[in-house]
Structure formats: structure tokens, C-alpha cells
Design a protein around this motif. Structure first.
Motif, short mmCIF file in Angstrom:
data_model
loop_
_atom_site.label_atom_id
_atom_site.label_comp_id
_atom_site.label_asym_id
_atom_site.label_seq_id
_atom_site.Cartn_x
_atom_site.Cartn_y
_atom_site.Cartn_z
N ARG A 45 2.20 36.63 -55.08
CA ARG A 45 1.92 37.57 -53.99
C ARG A 45 2.74 37.20 -52.78
O ARG A 45 2.90 36.02 -52.46
CB ARG A 45 0.43 37.52 -53.65
N LEU A 47 2.96 38.15 -48.67
CA LEU A 47 2.28 38.79 -47.55
C LEU A 47 3.18 38.73 -46.33
O LEU A 47 3.64 37.64 -45.95
CB LEU A 47 0.95 38.08 -47.24
N GLU A 49 3.02 39.64 -42.38
CA GLU A 49 2.18 40.00 -41.25
C GLU A 49 3.12 40.33 -40.09
O GLU A 49 3.66 39.42 -39.46
CB GLU A 49 1.24 38.86 -40.90
N LEU A 91 1.05 48.47 -49.55
CA LEU A 91 1.18 47.69 -50.78
C LEU A 91 2.40 48.18 -51.56
O LEU A 91 2.49 49.37 -51.88
CB LEU A 91 -0.08 47.81 -51.64
N GLU A 178 2.55 42.80 -49.80
CA GLU A 178 1.70 43.50 -48.84
C GLU A 178 2.30 43.32 -47.46
O GLU A 178 2.55 42.19 -47.03
CB GLU A 178 0.27 42.94 -48.86
N ARG A 180 1.44 44.03 -43.64
CA ARG A 180 0.35 44.37 -42.73
C ARG A 180 0.89 44.59 -41.32
O ARG A 180 1.88 43.99 -40.94
CB ARG A 180 -0.66 43.23 -42.67
#
Length: 181
Positions: A45, A47, A49, A91, A178, A180
Motif C-alpha cells: 500500500r 499512502l 497525504e 483510491l 491512496e 488523501r
């Protein structure tokens, strides 16, 4: 007079050397894409931010590594159309790995997805594409970590080249991403 000539010669040699280094970087001379690390050390995964300007690689919930990033030149909000300078939110996954990128190495993010394409079509514009996690543009690698002083990409996630090599070695095609706010 002699000191002036020596000084001018030194400046000329430094300039020629600098041009050579930039040219070699731009032409990707000597660039070798790192191999993927062992499966147990690969991210499952990614991520990003955006507000923290941070990319984190995870494996089974455990943090493998964290990197500071630069974003699109207009980073607030979800990418809506081609040329808006925004980095997408949502996503996605890694669509492919590019060892011959114009920005050192790159990982293609699967933007736009169906919802992005529909929203753009409904709005009467193109969604854009070619969103990548990438290093510094070829020929500019000398910038190193200075790239972090300003959001400079067209909507991508930018990292220093050594960081991109480490990310590239740990992220395979299909890895979920992902992004965000």
C-alpha cells in the motif's frame, strides 16, 4: 594578469564540467533501474497525504518508509481537469513502472478512474492523465532535495532521485495508492 587568466580557465573548466554532468543526466547515461526487493520488503500500500506533503509505504500495516514530497503547482483539492495543476485524491493503483522516465524513474498512478472520467465528461473537459510518482526531471537532478521548497509538478507526486530509486524498488504494478487531502 596571470592570476586573471588562471581564474578564467578554472571557471571555464567548471562550466564545461557542469554542462557535461547535466547533459549526461538528461540523456540518462548510466541510469539503471533498481530491481524489486524481496516480496516481504515490498509495499502492499502507498499512502500520499497531500497536506503533510508525505508519501508512506506500508507492508501488512507496518510502515516501511516515509518520504517528503512535492505536489502539483495548485495542490488544494482533487484533480478535475487537464492542466489544473492539482494532484488527484482518492483510491488508485500503480498501472506501470517506467525505468526511462523524463523524471528519473516513475510509477504511473491509475488516474483517471471511471468516476474521474465521468465527472470530467459531464463538465465538458478532459480529465488529464499521466499522473506519476517520480523523481526530478532529467537534467535537473542537481536540485536534489531543494525541489521540496515549492510544489512544482503538473499534478504528480515528486521526490528526490535517490528516494525515487528506493520507492521504485519497493512498489510493483497493481499496488494500491491512496491520495488523501
Amino acid at each position: 594578469m596571470e592570476r586573471w587568466r588562471i581564474g578564467l580557465t578554472v571557471v571555464a573548466l567548471v562550466a564545461i564540467g557542469g554542462v557535461g554532468i547535466v547533459a549526461a543526466d538528461r540523456a540518462q547515461i548510466g541510469r539503471v533501474a533498481p530491481d524489486l526487493v524481496a516480496e516481504t520488503e515490498r509495499a502492499d500500500r502507498v499512502l500520499v497525504e497531500k497536506s503533510a506533503r508525505r508519501l508512506t509505504l506500508f507492508r501488512e500495516g507496518r510502515v516501511l518508509a516515509t518520504y517528503p514530497v512535492s505536489l502539483g503547482f495548485s495542490p488544494i483539492g482533487h484533480k478535475q481537469r487537464e492542466g489544473d495543476g492539482r494532484t488527484p485524491e482518492g483510491l488508485y493503483s500503480i498501472a506501470y513502472r517506467n525505468p526511462l522516465s523524463v523524471a528519473h524513474l516513475s510509477l504511473k498512478v491509475s488516474y483517471p478512474n471511471e468516476a474521474d472520467t465521468k465527472a470530467a465528461r459531464d463538465g465538458g473537459y478532459e480529465p488529464g492523465g499521466d499522473i506519476m510518482i517520480h523523481g526530478i526531471m532529467n537534467g535537473l537532478s542537481w536540485l536534489g532535495r531543494l525541489h521540496r521548497l515549492k510544489d512544482w509538478t503538473s499534478g504528480c507526486v515528486g521526490v528526490a532521485n535517490d528516494e525515487m530509486a528506493a520507492i521504485y524498488a519497493r512498489v510493483d504494478v497493481g499496488t494500491p495508492v491512496e491520495l488523501r487531502p
